[in-house]
Design a protein around this motif. Structure first.
Motif, PDB file in Angstrom:
ATOM      1  N   LEU A  12      60.336  45.152  28.240  1.00  0.00           N
ATOM      2  CA  LEU A  12      61.777  45.112  27.971  1.00  0.00           C
ATOM      3  C   LEU A  12      62.114  45.832  26.659  1.00  0.00           C
ATOM      4  O   LEU A  12      63.132  46.537  26.579  1.00  0.00           O
ATOM      5  CB  LEU A  12      62.274  43.664  27.926  1.00  0.00           C
ATOM      6  CG  LEU A  12      62.330  42.939  29.269  1.00  0.00           C
ATOM      7  CD1 LEU A  12      62.602  41.455  29.063  1.00  0.00           C
ATOM      8  CD2 LEU A  12      63.376  43.561  30.177  1.00  0.00           C
ATOM      9  N   LEU A  33      58.103  46.568  35.416  1.00  0.00           N
ATOM     10  CA  LEU A  33      58.983  45.419  35.166  1.00  0.00           C
ATOM     11  C   LEU A  33      59.265  44.658  36.455  1.00  0.00           C
ATOM     12  O   LEU A  33      59.239  43.423  36.468  1.00  0.00           O
ATOM     13  CB  LEU A  33      60.294  45.872  34.513  1.00  0.00           C
ATOM     14  CG  LEU A  33      61.270  44.755  34.172  1.00  0.00           C
ATOM     15  CD1 LEU A  33      60.687  43.831  33.098  1.00  0.00           C
ATOM     16  CD2 LEU A  33      62.594  45.337  33.714  1.00  0.00           C
ATOM     17  N   PHE A  92      66.799  48.610  37.098  1.00  0.00           N
ATOM     18  CA  PHE A  92      66.838  47.384  36.298  1.00  0.00           C
ATOM     19  C   PHE A  92      67.509  46.259  37.086  1.00  0.00           C
ATOM     20  O   PHE A  92      67.064  45.111  37.052  1.00  0.00           O
ATOM     21  CB  PHE A  92      67.558  47.612  34.969  1.00  0.00           C
ATOM     22  CG  PHE A  92      67.317  46.520  33.978  1.00  0.00           C
ATOM     23  CD1 PHE A  92      66.206  46.548  33.159  1.00  0.00           C
ATOM     24  CD2 PHE A  92      68.187  45.439  33.884  1.00  0.00           C
ATOM     25  CE1 PHE A  92      65.963  45.522  32.251  1.00  0.00           C
ATOM     26  CE2 PHE A  92      67.958  44.416  32.984  1.00  0.00           C
ATOM     27  CZ  PHE A  92      66.836  44.457  32.171  1.00  0.00           C
ATOM     28  N   SER A 139      68.380  44.779  28.724  1.00  0.00           N
ATOM     29  CA  SER A 139      67.036  44.417  28.253  1.00  0.00           C
ATOM     30  C   SER A 139      67.112  43.545  27.004  1.00  0.00           C
ATOM     31  O   SER A 139      66.345  42.593  26.863  1.00  0.00           O
ATOM     32  CB  SER A 139      66.229  45.675  27.935  1.00  0.00           C
ATOM     33  OG  SER A 139      65.945  46.397  29.092  1.00  0.00           O
ATOM     34  N   LEU A 142      68.188  40.102  28.229  1.00  0.00           N
ATOM     35  CA  LEU A 142      67.119  39.405  28.934  1.00  0.00           C
ATOM     36  C   LEU A 142      66.000  38.999  27.977  1.00  0.00           C
ATOM     37  O   LEU A 142      65.443  37.902  28.097  1.00  0.00           O
ATOM     38  CB  LEU A 142      66.568  40.288  30.059  1.00  0.00           C
ATOM     39  CG  LEU A 142      65.646  39.613  31.058  1.00  0.00           C
ATOM     40  CD1 LEU A 142      66.316  38.415  31.722  1.00  0.00           C
ATOM     41  CD2 LEU A 142      65.192  40.609  32.116  1.00  0.00           C
ATOM     42  N   THR A 143      65.694  39.849  27.001  1.00  0.00           N
ATOM     43  CA  THR A 143      64.688  39.503  25.996  1.00  0.00           C
ATOM     44  C   THR A 143      65.114  38.271  25.216  1.00  0.00           C
ATOM     45  O   THR A 143      64.319  37.337  25.026  1.00  0.00           O
ATOM     46  CB  THR A 143      64.456  40.690  25.029  1.00  0.00           C
ATOM     47  OG1 THR A 143      63.990  41.811  25.784  1.00  0.00           O
ATOM     48  CG2 THR A 143      63.448  40.341  23.952  1.00  0.00           C
TER      49      THR A 143
END
Length: 160
Positions: A12, A33, A92, A139, A142-143
């Motif tokens: 990510l 991913l 993604f 990203s 989500l991280t």
């Protein structure tokens, strides 16, 4: 399991860095991913629920992308994947669809899009590109979500 989580965060961060820097992400990062998030999802759910979630999430993505394509065709009148929407962004989205149960997918998808919009509106005047690094911003979101869930263990990302 810890190694899997570290690798997911690393992937990510790579997507985030590449998308924010150049608006281009190396293509093979997305299948990695997709596989990692799919493995994490599969590990936390039963096989049948895993398959149903992927089918439902894929259906949701097809509808969203179809509507976006039609809107682009009718209103914007510009080439879809060349100027309006990146293939990396679609990949993604696919990673999110494979990586989470349906309700979690919908919540993460919507809130990551809202996060991306808010971040872009705050920094667009300072940005050197005039396009939104959607996969990069998603990203980041989500991280942050994963780190918060893994540290506090309070978010139930894989409960259906």
């Amino acid at each position: 399991m810890l190694l899997l989580k570290i690798i997911i965060i690393s992937v990510l961060i790579i997507i985030m860095y590449q998308d924010l820097k150049d608006r281009e992400v190396t293509w093979f990062i997305f299948p990695i991913l997709i596989g990692l998030l799919g493995l994490l999802h599969y590990h936390h759910t039963q096989r049948i629920n895993f398959l149903y979630a992927i089918l439902i999430n894929a259906g949701i993505l097809v509808v969203i992308m179809g509507l976006l394509y039609l809107y682009t065709l009718i209103k914007i009148k510009r080439p879809f994947f060349e100027e309006v929407f990146g293939v990396g962004d679609l990949l993604f989205f696919v990673a999110l669809a494979i990586g989470f149960p349906t309700m979690t997918f919908i919540v993460l998808f919507v809130f990551s899009l809202i996060f991306s919009l808010l971040v872009w509106l705050m920094i667009k005047k300072k940005a050197k590109h005039n396009t939104v690094p959607l996969a990069g911003y998603m990203s980041v979101f989500l991280t942050m979500t994963f780190i918060m869930q893994w540290i506090t263990n309070t978010l139930a990302l894989y409960l259906i």
